[in-house]
Write a protein that holds these residues in place. Structure first.
Motif, PDB file in Angstrom:
ATOM      1  N   TRP A 175       0.808  -1.219   0.000  1.00  0.00           N
ATOM      2  CA  TRP A 175       0.000   0.000   0.000  1.00  0.00           C
ATOM      3  C   TRP A 175       0.844   1.273   0.000  1.00  0.00           C
ATOM      4  CZ3 TRP A 175      -3.848  -1.946   4.300  1.00  0.00           C
ATOM      5  CH2 TRP A 175      -4.524  -3.061   3.805  1.00  0.00           C
ATOM      6  N   PHE A 176       1.901   1.227  -0.781  1.00  0.00           N
ATOM      7  CA  PHE A 176       2.637   2.452  -1.092  1.00  0.00           C
ATOM      8  C   PHE A 176       3.080   2.378  -2.550  1.00  0.00           C
ATOM      9  CE2 PHE A 176       5.633  -0.309   1.226  1.00  0.00           C
ATOM     10  CZ  PHE A 176       6.702  -0.410   0.338  1.00  0.00           C
ATOM     11  N   SER A 177       3.870   3.357  -2.991  1.00  0.00           N
ATOM     12  CA  SER A 177       3.944   3.653  -4.425  1.00  0.00           C
ATOM     13  C   SER A 177       4.582   2.592  -5.314  1.00  0.00           C
ATOM     14  CB  SER A 177       4.643   4.998  -4.626  1.00  0.00           C
ATOM     15  OG  SER A 177       3.805   6.051  -4.193  1.00  0.00           O
ATOM     16  N   ASP A 192      -2.157   4.588  -7.425  1.00  0.00           N
ATOM     17  CA  ASP A 192      -1.265   3.515  -6.961  1.00  0.00           C
ATOM     18  C   ASP A 192      -1.658   2.972  -5.594  1.00  0.00           C
ATOM     19  OD1 ASP A 192      -0.606   6.076  -6.039  1.00  0.00           O
ATOM     20  OD2 ASP A 192       1.466   5.537  -5.636  1.00  0.00           O
ATOM     21  N   HIS A 193      -2.330   3.769  -4.782  1.00  0.00           N
ATOM     22  CA  HIS A 193      -2.742   3.346  -3.442  1.00  0.00           C
ATOM     23  C   HIS A 193      -3.750   4.349  -2.900  1.00  0.00           C
ATOM     24  CE1 HIS A 193      -0.285   6.600  -1.824  1.00  0.00           C
ATOM     25  NE2 HIS A 193       0.736   6.157  -2.529  1.00  0.00           N
ATOM     26  N   GLY A 194      -4.390   3.998  -1.790  1.00  0.00           N
ATOM     27  CA  GLY A 194      -5.277   4.931  -1.105  1.00  0.00           C
ATOM     28  C   GLY A 194      -4.559   5.586   0.059  1.00  0.00           C
ATOM     29  N   ARG A 195      -5.346   6.053   1.032  1.00  0.00           N
ATOM     30  CA  ARG A 195      -4.760   6.655   2.234  1.00  0.00           C
ATOM     31  C   ARG A 195      -5.809   6.643   3.344  1.00  0.00           C
ATOM     32  NH1 ARG A 195      -1.844   9.971  -0.486  1.00  0.00           N
ATOM     33  NH2 ARG A 195      -0.823  10.676   1.413  1.00  0.00           N
ATOM     34  N   GLY A 196      -5.398   7.108   4.511  1.00  0.00           N
ATOM     35  CA  GLY A 196      -6.289   7.068   5.662  1.00  0.00           C
ATOM     36  C   GLY A 196      -7.466   8.015   5.554  1.00  0.00           C
ATOM     37  N   ILE A 197      -8.379   7.933   6.546  1.00  0.00           N
ATOM     38  CA  ILE A 197      -9.612   8.715   6.463  1.00  0.00           C
ATOM     39  C   ILE A 197      -9.807   9.667   7.642  1.00  0.00           C
ATOM     40  CG2 ILE A 197     -10.785   6.996   5.059  1.00  0.00           C
ATOM     41  CD1 ILE A 197     -12.211   6.030   7.590  1.00  0.00           C
ATOM     42  N   SER A 198      -8.944   9.633   8.640  1.00  0.00           N
ATOM     43  CA  SER A 198      -9.094  10.535   9.784  1.00  0.00           C
ATOM     44  C   SER A 198      -8.281  11.804   9.569  1.00  0.00           C
ATOM     45  CB  SER A 198      -8.627   9.839  11.067  1.00  0.00           C
ATOM     46  OG  SER A 198      -7.212   9.758  11.104  1.00  0.00           O
ATOM     47  N   SER A 240      -1.355   9.699   5.405  1.00  0.00           N
ATOM     48  CA  SER A 240      -0.479   8.532   5.366  1.00  0.00           C
ATOM     49  C   SER A 240      -1.081   7.384   4.572  1.00  0.00           C
ATOM     50  CB  SER A 240      -0.194   8.058   6.798  1.00  0.00           C
ATOM     51  OG  SER A 240       0.371   9.083   7.585  1.00  0.00           O
ATOM     52  N   HIS A 241      -0.243   6.422   4.288  1.00  0.00           N
ATOM     53  CA  HIS A 241      -0.666   5.159   3.688  1.00  0.00           C
ATOM     54  C   HIS A 241       0.375   4.106   4.049  1.00  0.00           C
ATOM     55  CE1 HIS A 241       2.275   5.826   0.413  1.00  0.00           C
ATOM     56  NE2 HIS A 241       1.876   7.091   0.462  1.00  0.00           N
ATOM     57  N   GLY A 242       0.230   2.912   3.524  1.00  0.00           N
ATOM     58  CA  GLY A 242       1.091   1.805   3.922  1.00  0.00           C
ATOM     59  C   GLY A 242       0.282   0.769   4.679  1.00  0.00           C
ATOM     60  N   GLU A 243       0.886  -0.366   4.954  1.00  0.00           N
ATOM     61  CA  GLU A 243       0.156  -1.493   5.526  1.00  0.00           C
ATOM     62  C   GLU A 243      -0.390  -1.219   6.921  1.00  0.00           C
ATOM     63  OE1 GLU A 243       2.703  -4.893   5.937  1.00  0.00           O
ATOM     64  OE2 GLU A 243       4.464  -3.638   6.302  1.00  0.00           O
ATOM     65  N   PRO A 302      -5.396   1.013   7.538  1.00  0.00           N
ATOM     66  CA  PRO A 302      -6.346   0.023   7.008  1.00  0.00           C
ATOM     67  C   PRO A 302      -6.986   0.387   5.673  1.00  0.00           C
ATOM     68  CG  PRO A 302      -6.700   0.349   9.361  1.00  0.00           C
ATOM     69  CD  PRO A 302      -5.715   1.398   8.925  1.00  0.00           C
ATOM     70  N   GLU A 303      -7.216   1.673   5.429  1.00  0.00           N
ATOM     71  CA  GLU A 303      -7.918   2.074   4.203  1.00  0.00           C
ATOM     72  C   GLU A 303      -6.970   2.305   3.023  1.00  0.00           C
ATOM     73  OE1 GLU A 303      -9.769   3.441   7.987  1.00  0.00           O
ATOM     74  OE2 GLU A 303      -7.855   3.966   7.010  1.00  0.00           O
ATOM     75  N   ALA A 304      -5.680   2.152   3.227  1.00  0.00           N
ATOM     76  CA  ALA A 304      -4.704   2.556   2.213  1.00  0.00           C
ATOM     77  C   ALA A 304      -4.680   1.664   0.981  1.00  0.00           C
ATOM     78  CB  ALA A 304      -3.300   2.627   2.829  1.00  0.00           C
ATOM     79  N   GLY A 305      -5.326   0.505   1.039  1.00  0.00           N
ATOM     80  CA  GLY A 305      -5.397  -0.350  -0.138  1.00  0.00           C
ATOM     81  C   GLY A 305      -6.632  -0.126  -0.985  1.00  0.00           C
ATOM     82  N   GLU A 306      -7.474   0.847  -0.568  1.00  0.00           N
ATOM     83  CA  GLU A 306      -8.720   1.124  -1.287  1.00  0.00           C
ATOM     84  C   GLU A 306      -8.474   2.146  -2.395  1.00  0.00           C
ATOM     85  OE1 GLU A 306     -11.422   2.467   1.707  1.00  0.00           O
ATOM     86  OE2 GLU A 306     -11.380   0.564   2.821  1.00  0.00           O
TER      87      GLU A 306
END
Length: 364
Positions: free
Chosen positions: A112-114, A289-295, A301-304, A307-311
């Motif tokens: 879940w990163f570039s 290429d990836h998603g990112r957080g929602i708060s 941020s993103h990465g494993e 939780p939402e970073a793979g969306e």
């Protein structure tokens, strides 16, 4: 979750409804693949985020986003943010990834990163074993760009442009022979257009705020010059500003960049509709290429660990894509499906049987 082979066929069936066509029946002769780094599906489908368009310090001037980007209706907001997507793509193409309808698009990689995300889009599969950092390491996997560049009908007609300076390694420019203009590369050669000469000059004078990512305006200028003058049959463009502004917690710059990128994509598509090589013979596919957080804290941020970073999300427009707009059917799609779909649109089988041994040999 659909297994890999069924999922790929399901994606092609819904996106292009063309599995029964023979190779000669496809109208697509050219491909333009575009990625916007790290832009969330939430902005694409609902516009500016009410959680972030406020006076929390994530905007340069409190309230400055409201006039251009805010409306209580998310359907209005998304059109304010990305007018090309919602006035053209939604009417003439298809958009996938609005999870409010259970229409889910995800990375199949778990990084879940570039670099892993771009490898998945370009090679057609996740490779968490070998692609697990953003280091400048030549990609051991053969991308769709490299496969096509090996074929006589596409040789020297495949080009890539990116804002991030890791793309020569992602595409493996050295091995693939695909020319990659990325980072702070300039246009080279004896036959440069006036646009390329000017862009070379401006890029050397306007460096932007990041060491490894140039401003997207330069990527756009180089890509448009190539489209007009070199006429590639396969063009890949990756814009990077949205992700970098998000990492710096600048929501204003993030959504301004998203809107500007929407305008860049409109410029590309408008040119395609006026050029004899491309008009009615070009499919454009757009994704991230990836998603990112929602708060308020994780959105940057993103990465494993997020939780939402793979969306993620995907969109397509072209002569073989039914104009069904925003997809509201429940289902699961992945960015790994894009490479196979591109090959099918070009009337070819994706060379999976050849991929595995080639990759194994390269990583020994």
């Amino acid at each position: 979750m659909l297994n890999k082979s069924i999922a790929c066929a399901f994606f092609t069936l819904l996106l292009f409804q063309a599995l029964s066509l023979k190779a000669q029946d496809y109208k697509t002769e050219n491909i333009i693949l575009i990625t916007l780094d790290g832009i969330r599906w939430q902005e694409v489908f609902t516009g500016a985020d009410s959680l972030l368009v406020d006076d929390t310090g994530m905007i340069k001037v409190p309230g400055s986003l409201l006039t251009d980007f805010w409306n209580e209706d998310p359907l209005v907001r998304r059109e304010m943010l990305m007018p090309f997507f919602w006035n053209t793509l939604a009417k003439e193409g298809q958009l996938y990834g609005n999870r409010a309808y259970g229409n889910k698009v995800d990375n199949s990689n778990k990084m879940w990163f570039s670099y892993p995300g771009y490898n998945e889009v370009l090679s057609g599969f996740a490779d968490d074993q070998h692609i697990n950092s953003n280091d400048k390491i030549n990609n051991p996997n053969v991308t769709l760009l490299e496969y096509l560049n090996r074929l006589p009908e596409f040789q020297n007609k495949v080009m890539a442009f990116g804002s991030w300076d890791v793309f020569p390694f992602i595409v493996n420019e050295e091995r693939s022979g695909v020319p990659v203009n990325a980072g702070f590369d300039i246009a080279e050669g004896d036959d440069l257009s006036p646009e390329e000469i000017l862009t070379n000059k401006l890029q050397s004078e306007i460096r932007g705020p990041w060491g490894g990512v140039r401003l997207d305006a330069f990527t756009q200028s180089y890509a448009m010059a190539a489209l007009k003058n070199k006429k590639p049959k396969v063009l890949y463009i990756s814009y990077g500003e949205t992700d970098d502004w998000a990492h710096e917690n600048h929501y204003d710059q993030y959504i301004w960049s998203a809107k500007q990128t929407d305008a860049y994509i409109r410029e590309i598509w408008d040119f395609v509709q006026t050029d004899p090589q491309y008009k009615d013979k070009t499919t454009m596919i757009i994704t991230t290429d990836h998603g990112r957080g929602i708060s308020k804290t994780s959105w940057r941020s993103h990465g494993e660990s997020v939780p939402e970073a793979g969306e993620i999300w995907m969109a397509a427009i072209g002569p073989d894509t039914p104009a069904t707009g925003e997809m509201k059917s429940q289902g699961q799609w992945q960015s790994a499906m894009i490479a196979r779909t591109i090959f099918q649109l070009l009337g070819m089988d994706y060379p999976e049987a050849k991929a595995a041994p080639a990759i194994q040999e390269m990583v020994k």
